[in-house]
Design an enzyme around this catalytic site. Sequence first.
Site, PDB file in Angstrom:
ATOM      1  N   CYS A  57     -62.300  -5.173  85.770  1.00 52.99           N
ATOM      2  CA  CYS A  57     -62.039  -5.344  87.348  1.00 52.99           C
ATOM      3  C   CYS A  57     -60.937  -5.866  87.842  1.00 52.99           C
ATOM      4  O   CYS A  57     -60.109  -6.858  87.008  1.00 52.99           O
ATOM      5  CB  CYS A  57     -63.198  -6.221  87.939  1.00 52.99           C
ATOM      6  SG  CYS A  57     -63.148  -6.338  89.983  1.00 52.99           S
ATOM      7  N   HIS A  80     -71.405  -5.704  83.973  1.00 55.11           N
ATOM      8  CA  HIS A  80     -70.347  -6.092  83.306  1.00 55.11           C
ATOM      9  C   HIS A  80     -70.437  -7.404  82.316  1.00 55.11           C
ATOM     10  O   HIS A  80     -71.208  -8.310  82.623  1.00 55.11           O
ATOM     11  CB  HIS A  80     -69.194  -6.415  84.408  1.00 55.11           C
ATOM     12  CG  HIS A  80     -68.895  -5.196  85.201  1.00 55.11           C
ATOM     13  ND1 HIS A  80     -67.332  -4.908  85.248  1.00 55.11           N
ATOM     14  CD2 HIS A  80     -69.314  -3.976  85.541  1.00 55.11           C
ATOM     15  CE1 HIS A  80     -67.081  -3.528  86.044  1.00 55.11           C
ATOM     16  NE2 HIS A  80     -68.545  -3.197  85.950  1.00 55.11           N
ATOM     17  N   ASN A  95     -67.399  -3.007  81.642  1.00 52.73           N
ATOM     18  CA  ASN A  95     -68.761  -2.937  81.737  1.00 52.73           C
ATOM     19  C   ASN A  95     -69.355  -3.337  80.451  1.00 52.73           C
ATOM     20  O   ASN A  95     -68.695  -3.377  79.423  1.00 52.73           O
ATOM     21  CB  ASN A  95     -68.972  -1.419  81.856  1.00 52.73           C
ATOM     22  CG  ASN A  95     -68.329  -0.817  83.124  1.00 52.73           C
ATOM     23  OD1 ASN A  95     -69.048  -0.746  84.346  1.00 52.73           O
ATOM     24  ND2 ASN A  95     -67.168  -0.491  83.220  1.00 52.73           N
ATOM     25  N   HIS A 128     -76.379  -2.071  86.588  1.00 48.58           N
ATOM     26  CA  HIS A 128     -75.129  -1.731  86.021  1.00 48.58           C
ATOM     27  C   HIS A 128     -74.489  -3.443  85.909  1.00 48.58           C
ATOM     28  O   HIS A 128     -74.059  -3.758  86.990  1.00 48.58           O
ATOM     29  CB  HIS A 128     -74.231  -0.856  87.296  1.00 48.58           C
ATOM     30  CG  HIS A 128     -72.649  -0.760  86.874  1.00 48.58           C
ATOM     31  ND1 HIS A 128     -72.188   0.567  86.880  1.00 48.58           N
ATOM     32  CD2 HIS A 128     -71.804  -1.521  86.699  1.00 48.58           C
ATOM     33  CE1 HIS A 128     -70.889   0.532  86.648  1.00 48.58           C
ATOM     34  NE2 HIS A 128     -70.611  -0.813  86.586  1.00 48.58           N
ATOM     35  N   ARG A 137     -65.308   7.182  84.090  1.00 45.84           N
ATOM     36  CA  ARG A 137     -64.744   6.826  85.905  1.00 45.84           C
ATOM     37  C   ARG A 137     -64.361   5.409  85.734  1.00 45.84           C
ATOM     38  O   ARG A 137     -63.250   5.027  86.133  1.00 45.84           O
ATOM     39  CB  ARG A 137     -65.904   7.078  86.841  1.00 45.84           C
ATOM     40  CG  ARG A 137     -65.683   7.341  88.314  1.00 45.84           C
ATOM     41  CD  ARG A 137     -65.513   5.913  88.856  1.00 45.84           C
ATOM     42  NE  ARG A 137     -66.786   5.152  88.878  1.00 45.84           N
ATOM     43  CZ  ARG A 137     -66.607   3.768  89.326  1.00 45.84           C
ATOM     44  NH1 ARG A 137     -65.437   3.329  89.671  1.00 45.84           N
ATOM     45  NH2 ARG A 137     -67.989   3.185  89.282  1.00 45.84           N
ATOM     46  N   ASP A 138     -65.537   4.648  85.486  1.00 45.13           N
ATOM     47  CA  ASP A 138     -65.169   3.192  85.928  1.00 45.13           C
ATOM     48  C   ASP A 138     -64.242   2.478  84.769  1.00 45.13           C
ATOM     49  O   ASP A 138     -63.603   1.575  85.163  1.00 45.13           O
ATOM     50  CB  ASP A 138     -66.806   2.435  85.417  1.00 45.13           C
ATOM     51  CG  ASP A 138     -66.778   1.050  86.218  1.00 45.13           C
ATOM     52  OD1 ASP A 138     -65.880   0.397  86.565  1.00 45.13           O
ATOM     53  OD2 ASP A 138     -67.839   0.671  86.340  1.00 45.13           O
TER      54      ASP A 138
HETATM   55 ZN    ZN Z   1     -68.728  -1.237  86.128  1.00 47.26          ZN
END
Ligand code: ZN
Length: 318
Positions: A246, A215, A255, A213, A21-22
Amino acid sequence: MDFTATHATRPKVAITEVGTRDGFQSEPEFIATQTKVQVIDALVAAGVRAFEATSFVSPRAVPQMADAHDVIAQVARRDGVNLAALVPNARGAERAIGANVDEMVCFVSASETHNRKNLNAPIEPSLRHVADIVAVANGHPVTVRGAVACAFGCPFEGEVPVDAVLRVVDGYAKLGITRLTLGDTTGMATPPTVARAVAAIRTRFPQLEITLHFHNTRGAGLANVMVGLDLGIRRYESSIAGLGGCPFAPGATGNICTEDLVYLLEESGFDTGIDLEALIAVARQVETIIGRPLPGQVMKAGSRLRRYGTDSVRSATG
Ligand code: ZN
């Protein structure tokens, strides 16, 4: 942390894989549904038990996630494996429940400016959308997780006060949400900001289960995990091979990397339940799928006790 202590049983740490996903959502070329499913299945085989697998956002807004239903439908479901998906609104929640997800992840930013940029709305109306999602979930066998974006800093506003984080967390708690993720959306977390946010949330909302979470945008990702571990946090999100990034920090790494995290945790005396060698193999497959070098470090260097034949290294004299 006391590394001299000998534990009869190693403390367990739960890892949620967010790469499909991310990570995948920022890839411009559509990745075949079957490929996404294969990556998740391979990670399950390596021992990963929790996924933020996809996102039920508008397919027009994020074409890469247009196959969210099919990804969830095609993953080989196994007991003990939690499949979560990001949902932005009630419509997304209905689609996610239709696909039979185990968990829906809602997100609101602690930064007003980032929230407007990300969700096209101020924080208060966004919390009302979360209320709509909770209402849709009611009566279905699905849990709702509340994620706080920009919990440790905002690329537009700079420092994000802990009170701003608490405001969003309070909104979640009032809706009966008990699972919380603090997201370091653009890699601004530092050991002190992590310690402050976790302490403040625990004081006011001791009933909430906290997941972190991070990064690795500024290289502090795993250092922040060590701080979290010291505070007793046993839940982390990460991305295979360090996938992701991002859109507001071009060129920045994304991440924290799952296999680097597993390596660190296992070497520090924690039990992740994940086979590092199998994980490294998946990370290399993912790098092939993406077609460019990815940030993961253990996938390049191998585990700590990997041994080389002396013939495999050239001597200075050739
Ligand atoms: Zn993330």
